[in-house]
Scaffold this motif. Sequence first.
Motif, PDB file in Angstrom:
ATOM      1  N   LEU A 118       0.804  -1.211   0.000  1.00  0.00           N
ATOM      2  CA  LEU A 118       0.000   0.000   0.000  1.00  0.00           C
ATOM      3  C   LEU A 118       0.842   1.268   0.000  1.00  0.00           C
ATOM      4  N   GLY A 119       2.157   1.122   0.117  1.00  0.00           N
ATOM      5  CA  GLY A 119       3.003   2.306   0.018  1.00  0.00           C
ATOM      6  C   GLY A 119       4.118   2.339   1.029  1.00  0.00           C
ATOM      7  N   MET A 120       5.058   3.222   0.741  1.00  0.00           N
ATOM      8  CA  MET A 120       6.211   3.448   1.599  1.00  0.00           C
ATOM      9  C   MET A 120       6.203   4.926   1.962  1.00  0.00           C
ATOM     10  N   GLY A 121       6.427   5.216   3.223  1.00  0.00           N
ATOM     11  CA  GLY A 121       6.453   6.595   3.690  1.00  0.00           C
ATOM     12  C   GLY A 121       7.564   6.811   4.702  1.00  0.00           C
ATOM     13  N   PHE A 122       7.544   7.957   5.342  1.00  0.00           N
ATOM     14  CA  PHE A 122       8.568   8.295   6.323  1.00  0.00           C
ATOM     15  C   PHE A 122       7.925   9.103   7.438  1.00  0.00           C
ATOM     16  N   ARG A 123       8.303   8.765   8.681  1.00  0.00           N
ATOM     17  CA  ARG A 123       7.814   9.512   9.830  1.00  0.00           C
ATOM     18  C   ARG A 123       8.636   9.163  11.055  1.00  0.00           C
ATOM     19  N   ASP A 124       8.952  10.158  11.844  1.00  0.00           N
ATOM     20  CA  ASP A 124       9.635   9.982  13.129  1.00  0.00           C
ATOM     21  C   ASP A 124      10.893   9.134  13.019  1.00  0.00           C
ATOM     22  N   GLY A 125      11.718   9.376  12.017  1.00  0.00           N
ATOM     23  CA  GLY A 125      12.980   8.661  11.881  1.00  0.00           C
ATOM     24  C   GLY A 125      12.848   7.224  11.417  1.00  0.00           C
ATOM     25  N   LYS A 126      11.688   6.884  10.875  1.00  0.00           N
ATOM     26  CA  LYS A 126      11.455   5.528  10.385  1.00  0.00           C
ATOM     27  C   LYS A 126      10.942   5.566   8.945  1.00  0.00           C
ATOM     28  N   VAL A 127      11.440   4.638   8.144  1.00  0.00           N
ATOM     29  CA  VAL A 127      10.870   4.398   6.832  1.00  0.00           C
ATOM     30  C   VAL A 127       9.744   3.400   7.062  1.00  0.00           C
ATOM     31  N   LEU A 128       8.581   3.682   6.534  1.00  0.00           N
ATOM     32  CA  LEU A 128       7.393   2.878   6.798  1.00  0.00           C
ATOM     33  C   LEU A 128       6.950   2.142   5.542  1.00  0.00           C
ATOM     34  N   LEU A 129       6.672   0.853   5.697  1.00  0.00           N
ATOM     35  CA  LEU A 129       6.110   0.032   4.626  1.00  0.00           C
ATOM     36  C   LEU A 129       4.750  -0.459   5.094  1.00  0.00           C
ATOM     37  N   ASN A 130       3.727  -0.293   4.280  1.00  0.00           N
ATOM     38  CA  ASN A 130       2.368  -0.663   4.663  1.00  0.00           C
ATOM     39  C   ASN A 130       1.817  -1.721   3.722  1.00  0.00           C
ATOM     40  N   PHE A 131       1.220  -2.755   4.321  1.00  0.00           N
ATOM     41  CA  PHE A 131       0.659  -3.857   3.556  1.00  0.00           C
ATOM     42  C   PHE A 131      -0.699  -4.240   4.098  1.00  0.00           C
ATOM     43  N   SER A 132      -1.564  -4.653   3.200  1.00  0.00           N
ATOM     44  CA  SER A 132      -2.824  -5.293   3.535  1.00  0.00           C
ATOM     45  C   SER A 132      -2.605  -6.783   3.277  1.00  0.00           C
ATOM     46  N   VAL A 133      -2.994  -7.646   4.228  1.00  0.00           N
ATOM     47  CA  VAL A 133      -2.689  -9.067   4.081  1.00  0.00           C
ATOM     48  C   VAL A 133      -3.920  -9.947   4.260  1.00  0.00           C
ATOM     49  N   ASN A 134      -3.909 -11.065   3.540  1.00  0.00           N
ATOM     50  CA  ASN A 134      -4.905 -12.111   3.717  1.00  0.00           C
ATOM     51  C   ASN A 134      -4.407 -12.972   4.874  1.00  0.00           C
ATOM     52  N   GLU A 135      -5.063 -12.884   6.006  1.00  0.00           N
ATOM     53  CA  GLU A 135      -4.608 -13.563   7.211  1.00  0.00           C
ATOM     54  C   GLU A 135      -4.677 -15.085   7.127  1.00  0.00           C
ATOM     55  N   GLU A 136      -5.446 -15.600   6.182  1.00  0.00           N
ATOM     56  CA  GLU A 136      -5.493 -17.050   6.003  1.00  0.00           C
ATOM     57  C   GLU A 136      -4.183 -17.562   5.412  1.00  0.00           C
ATOM     58  N   LYS A 137      -3.461 -16.694   4.697  1.00  0.00           N
ATOM     59  CA  LYS A 137      -2.204 -17.079   4.063  1.00  0.00           C
ATOM     60  C   LYS A 137      -0.989 -16.412   4.697  1.00  0.00           C
ATOM     61  N   PHE A 138      -1.206 -15.360   5.480  1.00  0.00           N
ATOM     62  CA  PHE A 138      -0.114 -14.605   6.072  1.00  0.00           C
ATOM     63  C   PHE A 138      -0.535 -14.199   7.479  1.00  0.00           C
ATOM     64  N   GLY A 139      -0.171 -15.018   8.454  1.00  0.00           N
ATOM     65  CA  GLY A 139      -0.575 -14.764   9.835  1.00  0.00           C
ATOM     66  C   GLY A 139       0.118 -13.556  10.437  1.00  0.00           C
TER      67      GLY A 139
END
Length: 156
Positions: free
Chosen positions: A72-93
């Motif tokens: 869903l995207g990569m961003g930056f905040r508070d000294g951290k590079v952020l990676l955001n994902f939406s996941v299917n919990e049946e396949k990715f716990g």
Amino acid sequence: MKRHFFACATLMLVLSSCGGSKQEPTVAEEMEDMTETFSNTYSEPESEEVTDLLKAYNERMDDYSTDYMTALGMGFRDGKVLLNFSVNEEKFGINDKEALKERVKKMVSDMPMEQKEAWQCIPNTGYDLMYTFVGKQSSDIVSVVLTVDDLQGLLY
């Protein structure tokens, strides 16, 4: 570029607003909602190299999506590079945070060398890397932080 970054909290709101027979929102709809709601929550990194990495990642997000995980995207905040994902919990716990951190470490260590070299700018500038996963079924949000030390061990 700030408009290209996304906040996981918005994703939770978007996903939780999907009720009953309503179809799950598309990635484009999720991105639009997040951009409108949280366009001012991200900051710009001081490093031009990191800024270029964020831009390149966001332009090619589909390359980082799989059948069980949507980038869903990569961003930056508070000294951290952020990676955001939406996941299917049946396949990715996402419930076991320790197992999730190990899985994230493996994902980073398994990156192609060219990608690892590009991502070395993150620890080189003193930034941590935070992966945030939002469960499509539960709307649970779980974040895993890889510190500068973790990243140096995984990317070099």
